[in-house]
Design a protein around this motif. Sequence first.
Motif, PDB file in Angstrom:
ATOM      1  N   PHE B 128      -4.166  -5.186  19.648  1.00 53.15           N
ATOM      2  CA  PHE B 128      -5.318  -5.223  20.806  1.00 53.15           C
ATOM      3  C   PHE B 128      -5.039  -3.797  21.457  1.00 53.15           C
ATOM      4  N   TYR B 129      -5.501  -3.741  22.429  1.00 53.40           N
ATOM      5  CA  TYR B 129      -5.694  -2.241  23.172  1.00 53.40           C
ATOM      6  C   TYR B 129      -5.921  -1.224  22.134  1.00 53.40           C
ATOM      7  N   GLN B 170     -11.136  -3.774  31.104  1.00 51.02           N
ATOM      8  CA  GLN B 170      -9.720  -3.460  30.230  1.00 51.02           C
ATOM      9  C   GLN B 170      -9.406  -4.926  29.480  1.00 51.02           C
ATOM     10  N   TYR B 175      -9.311  -4.382  25.425  1.00 56.12           N
ATOM     11  CA  TYR B 175      -8.270  -4.931  24.772  1.00 56.12           C
ATOM     12  C   TYR B 175      -8.713  -5.174  23.386  1.00 56.12           C
ATOM     13  N   PRO B 220      -3.823   0.840  28.769  1.00 55.43           N
ATOM     14  CA  PRO B 220      -2.543   0.916  28.223  1.00 55.43           C
ATOM     15  C   PRO B 220      -2.492   1.092  26.620  1.00 55.43           C
ATOM     16  N   SER B 221      -1.415   1.827  26.392  1.00 54.35           N
ATOM     17  CA  SER B 221      -1.202   1.996  24.906  1.00 54.35           C
ATOM     18  C   SER B 221       0.104   1.099  24.440  1.00 54.35           C
ATOM     19  N   LEU B 222      -0.114   0.430  23.366  1.00 53.12           N
ATOM     20  CA  LEU B 222       0.833  -0.296  22.822  1.00 53.12           C
ATOM     21  C   LEU B 222       2.256   0.281  22.428  1.00 53.12           C
ATOM     22  N   PHE B 225       5.214  -0.060  24.656  1.00 54.56           N
ATOM     23  CA  PHE B 225       5.744  -1.346  24.721  1.00 54.56           C
ATOM     24  C   PHE B 225       6.738  -1.833  23.328  1.00 54.56           C
ATOM     25  N   LEU B 229       6.551  -6.835  23.881  1.00 53.52           N
ATOM     26  CA  LEU B 229       5.679  -6.481  24.881  1.00 53.52           C
ATOM     27  C   LEU B 229       6.383  -6.224  26.141  1.00 53.52           C
ATOM     28  N   PRO B 231       8.095  -3.330  28.483  1.00 50.98           N
ATOM     29  CA  PRO B 231       7.949  -1.690  28.481  1.00 50.98           C
ATOM     30  C   PRO B 231       9.141  -1.188  27.875  1.00 50.98           C
TER      31      PRO B 231
END
Lengths: 241, 241
Positions: B128-129, B170, B175, B220-222, B225, B229, B231
């Motif tokens: 996702f993202y 988003q 996503y 956001p970028s994975l 994280f 998930l 941070p």
Amino acid sequence: MKVFIVHAHPEPKSFSSALKTTAEEVFRAAGHEVLVSDLYAMGFNPVASANDFGTRADPEYCVYALEQRHGVSTGTISHDIQNELKKLLDCDLLVLNFPLFWFSTPAILKGWLDRVLVSGSVYGGMRFYDRGGLKGKRAIVSFTLGGQAHMLDTNGIHGPIEGMLKHLLQGTLAYTGLDVLAPFVAWHVPYVTNEKRLEYLDAWRKRLPSLMDEEPLRFPSLDRFDENLYPLAPRRERIEQ
Amino acid sequence: MKVFIVHAHPEPKSFSSALKTTAEEVFRAAGHEVLVSDLYAMGFNPVASANDFGTRADPEYCVYALEQRHGVSTGTISHDIQNELKKLLDCDLLVLNFPLFWFSTPAILKGWLDRVLVSGSVYGGMRFYDRGGLKGKRAIVSFTLGGQAHMLDTNGIHGPIEGMLKHLLQGTLAYTGLDVLAPFVAWHVPYVTNEKRLEYLDAWRKRLPSLMDEEPLRFPSLDRFDENLYPLAPRRERIEQ
């Protein structure tokens, strides 16, 4: 007190359905009147269209909000909308119960909002937020999701849950004048143990009796804006608050 | 380039429909392939349910996302979903065109998102993202609304439009991995002059050719994280950025 639960889950045996049934039982046991619209069971039609109107203000061109006003005032709006609107206008507490689909309601419930929150009765002109047509009533959303709490907090990958749900909590429910309570969230539901599910049900059961006493979430007041909806206070002052 | 326009307005003569037709014409004239799903004209079914699956991974209990995976892998998911999914997976640019209903899509389009953005093909697990299944494609939402721009800016009564649409821009489009462009917004449409409407169409016509060159919105970028998930950077450092 009159409670109106609008429930939308495709699987009758779902945990979401258990949340709905729990609310129904707790409120009934406390002597409240409870109405439940189980949208999947009702086969509720979620598609707002010209078919919703028996007579038309303008048969040539459908402005949905104007036809809602005409349809309500002439009593010719579709019967399913009339029925739901009556339940809504009669209730003291509205509970929307659903699984989170794409950080929002399932379409069948979105269509309930599109069709039942009619212009004129529920909002219109300067009748919104703290002057909305449903002022004096309360609302809570209770939902299940696959995500975990840390993914939807301030430092989480999605940001705070209230941000993802702003369109619903503020833009829809608070917009109509409802006092909106903090959501009841059952996190990570497809992946948790049965014990954890029972804990959620227990937390819900314990919270339900105090919903009428909880402090609602805060949303904008029309008192801070002029008749054209420009802010009354200077920009600087607003930022410093 | 392949463009896929998903349009949802109950009135075929609406200004929203004119935005759809304008996009269609401009892209065709530029030699692009354009597919249009006009959801109202198609009578698209927006209700995600067990009826979407010919065979079931679990006939006793419907977990919608798991049945989507099973239905796609076995080719038994409902034909209307298969058709829409093929158009989506084939396109380079997705345009969602609609009137804003309750700060979101009309239910018929919400149901398109619920049913067509299938688990497995479009997202799932850690996809996702910026690792989403639709990575490499772009998306834009173009919509009409009754509100005015000053009501949806930083000091406006509703706050910024991007905040109201976070669930869509988003939580849904980004996503799935799509590069999401700034929305095209036609403000105050029911109340403006015909001249103003023509100005909107002209602005849309001028913007369309450069959509593939625009800088997308940031999400956001994975990469920031960990595998659960949380941070990666310490909380303090993230706040100071």
